[in-house]
Design an enzyme around this catalytic site. Structure first.
Site, PDB file in Angstrom:
ATOM      1  N   ASP A  96      12.394 -22.273  22.176  1.00  0.00           N
ATOM      2  CA  ASP A  96      13.178 -23.342  21.546  1.00  0.00           C
ATOM      3  C   ASP A  96      13.401 -23.091  20.068  1.00  0.00           C
ATOM      4  O   ASP A  96      12.464 -22.747  19.331  1.00  0.00           O
ATOM      5  CB  ASP A  96      12.427 -24.682  21.667  1.00  0.00           C
ATOM      6  CG  ASP A  96      12.785 -25.435  22.928  1.00  0.00           C
ATOM      7  OD1 ASP A  96      13.891 -25.216  23.472  1.00  0.00           O
ATOM      8  OD2 ASP A  96      11.961 -26.258  23.374  1.00  0.00           O
ATOM      9  N   LYS A 150      16.813 -21.449  23.047  1.00  0.00           N
ATOM     10  CA  LYS A 150      17.347 -22.707  23.606  1.00  0.00           C
ATOM     11  C   LYS A 150      17.585 -23.671  22.454  1.00  0.00           C
ATOM     12  O   LYS A 150      16.763 -23.765  21.540  1.00  0.00           O
ATOM     13  CB  LYS A 150      16.370 -23.294  24.622  1.00  0.00           C
ATOM     14  CG  LYS A 150      16.817 -24.654  25.188  1.00  0.00           C
ATOM     15  CD  LYS A 150      16.078 -25.022  26.459  1.00  0.00           C
ATOM     16  CE  LYS A 150      14.713 -25.617  26.269  1.00  0.00           C
ATOM     17  NZ  LYS A 150      14.693 -26.884  25.488  1.00  0.00           N
ATOM     18  N   GLU A 182      19.322 -27.741  21.485  1.00  0.00           N
ATOM     19  CA  GLU A 182      19.757 -29.030  22.010  1.00  0.00           C
ATOM     20  C   GLU A 182      21.132 -29.402  21.453  1.00  0.00           C
ATOM     21  O   GLU A 182      21.395 -29.190  20.275  1.00  0.00           O
ATOM     22  CB  GLU A 182      18.730 -30.111  21.648  1.00  0.00           C
ATOM     23  CG  GLU A 182      17.384 -29.856  22.287  1.00  0.00           C
ATOM     24  CD  GLU A 182      16.336 -30.932  21.975  1.00  0.00           C
ATOM     25  OE1 GLU A 182      16.688 -31.989  21.415  1.00  0.00           O
ATOM     26  OE2 GLU A 182      15.161 -30.693  22.297  1.00  0.00           O
ATOM     27  N   ASP A 215       9.433 -26.573  22.367  1.00  0.00           N
ATOM     28  CA  ASP A 215       8.917 -27.296  21.201  1.00  0.00           C
ATOM     29  C   ASP A 215       8.120 -28.525  21.635  1.00  0.00           C
ATOM     30  O   ASP A 215       7.555 -29.238  20.808  1.00  0.00           O
ATOM     31  CB  ASP A 215      10.024 -27.631  20.187  1.00  0.00           C
ATOM     32  CG  ASP A 215      11.113 -28.515  20.764  1.00  0.00           C
ATOM     33  OD1 ASP A 215      11.051 -28.843  21.967  1.00  0.00           O
ATOM     34  OD2 ASP A 215      12.048 -28.876  20.009  1.00  0.00           O
ATOM     35  N   SER A 216       8.021 -28.721  22.959  1.00  0.00           N
ATOM     36  CA  SER A 216       7.082 -29.719  23.505  1.00  0.00           C
ATOM     37  C   SER A 216       5.653 -29.393  23.054  1.00  0.00           C
ATOM     38  O   SER A 216       4.761 -30.243  23.136  1.00  0.00           O
ATOM     39  CB  SER A 216       7.149 -29.742  25.041  1.00  0.00           C
ATOM     40  OG  SER A 216       7.002 -28.434  25.562  1.00  0.00           O
ATOM     41  N   GLU A 231      18.166 -32.517  31.051  1.00  0.00           N
ATOM     42  CA  GLU A 231      16.933 -33.311  31.095  1.00  0.00           C
ATOM     43  C   GLU A 231      17.244 -34.786  31.302  1.00  0.00           C
ATOM     44  O   GLU A 231      18.083 -35.359  30.591  1.00  0.00           O
ATOM     45  CB  GLU A 231      16.155 -33.106  29.774  1.00  0.00           C
ATOM     46  CG  GLU A 231      14.871 -33.921  29.711  1.00  0.00           C
ATOM     47  CD  GLU A 231      13.930 -33.503  28.581  1.00  0.00           C
ATOM     48  OE1 GLU A 231      14.199 -32.508  27.877  1.00  0.00           O
ATOM     49  OE2 GLU A 231      12.905 -34.197  28.427  1.00  0.00           O
TER      50      GLU A 231
END
Ligand code: KIV
Length: 267
Positions: free
Chosen positions: A87, A116, A118, A48-49, A185
């Site tokens: 993501d 993925k 978070e 999602d960057s 990260e």
């Protein structure tokens, strides 16, 4: 991994056991996905960057599930060998039902082979549910960009011993819930090394030192075209390369032999 066999969760587990570094890199379209796949990148991450490096936003928070599906579908068309990890964007997994629905769409419509998300112990039930439904899951702890406003900025996580212990508990809880891999990260290299050693699942680091089981970078950081502030863990592989293929090959080789990240990229 030099052969053309499709990379799966089993491959990643075997690589961890064999001590072979896993290489991961982001891609958001078919051309770059194809290029990095051909270079031997094992995990192709539609991160999602993309909200920052493709859409020009300040954070990853506004990225929608439909946008992730669109970019995942594009990237999937370029991949033959690598494992396509995608993501789950902010607030697309806030409840168990929503997480299932979002992950299913990423897989069915976007071609994702792993999702993925978070979060640590707070996400254990979501990971258990997804994993129980046959969805490969990668956790993401340490700096969680979707929580940037709660964290008070993009900063290193786990410097204090209490927070470091919490992170170890998070990692173990995610593994126990069925996660197949973990991204860490921006954490001190010593903490990431200890967690990588303790876990059975592969740990892929970014700004987490050289002793993780693998490394991931944002493609734009590798190409030296990052908009805005350049993170300490980033390295411009284009600086010494003839072309993009050459830069990606240098990244793959440097990760495989443990030359990237160097101490200067770590905390
Ligand atoms: O969104 C992304 O690209 C990521 C990497 C920074 C690991 O999550």
């Amino acid at each position: 991994m030099s052969d053309l066999k499709q990379v799966t969760t089993t491959t990643l587990a075997e690589m961890k056991r064999a001590g072979e570094k896993i290489v991961s890199l982001t891609a958001y379209d078919a051309s770059f996905a194809s290029l990095i796949d051909a270079a031997g990148v094992e995990v192709i991450l539609v991160g999602d960057s993309l909200g920052m490096v493709v859409q020009g936003r300040e954070t990853t928070i506004p990225v929608t599930l439909d946008e992730m599906i669109y970019h995942s579908r594009c990237a999937a068309r370029g991949v033959q060998r690598g494992l396509l990890m995608v993501d789950l964007p902010f607030m697309s997994y806030a409840t168990l039902e929503q997480a299932l629905e979002s992950a299913a769409r990423l897989m069915k419509e976007g071609g994702a082979q792993m999702v993925k998300l978070e979060g640590g112990r707070d996400q254990v039930e979501v990971v258990r549910r997804l994993s129980g439904c046959g969805i490969p899951v990668c956790g993401h702890i340490g700096l969680q960009p979707q929580s940037v406003h709660k964290l008070g900025g993009y900063r290193v996580q786990g410097r204090e011993s209490e927070r470091a212990e919490e992170m170890k508990r998070d990692a173990l809880a995610l593994q126990e819930a069925g996660a197949d891999a973990l991204v860490m990260e921006c954490v001190p290299a010593s903490l990431a090394a200890a967690i990588s050693k303790e876990l059975e699942i592969p740990v892929i680091g970014i700004g987490a030192g050289v002793d993780c089981d693998g490394q991931v970078l944002v493609l734009h950081d590798l190409l030296g075209i990052t908009p805005g502030r350049i993170p300490k863990f980033a390295h411009n592989f284009m600086a010494d390369a003839d072309d993009i293929q050459d830069a990606v090959a240098a990244y793959v080789a440097a990760v495989k032999v443990g030359e990237f990240p160097a101490e200067g990229h770590s905390f």
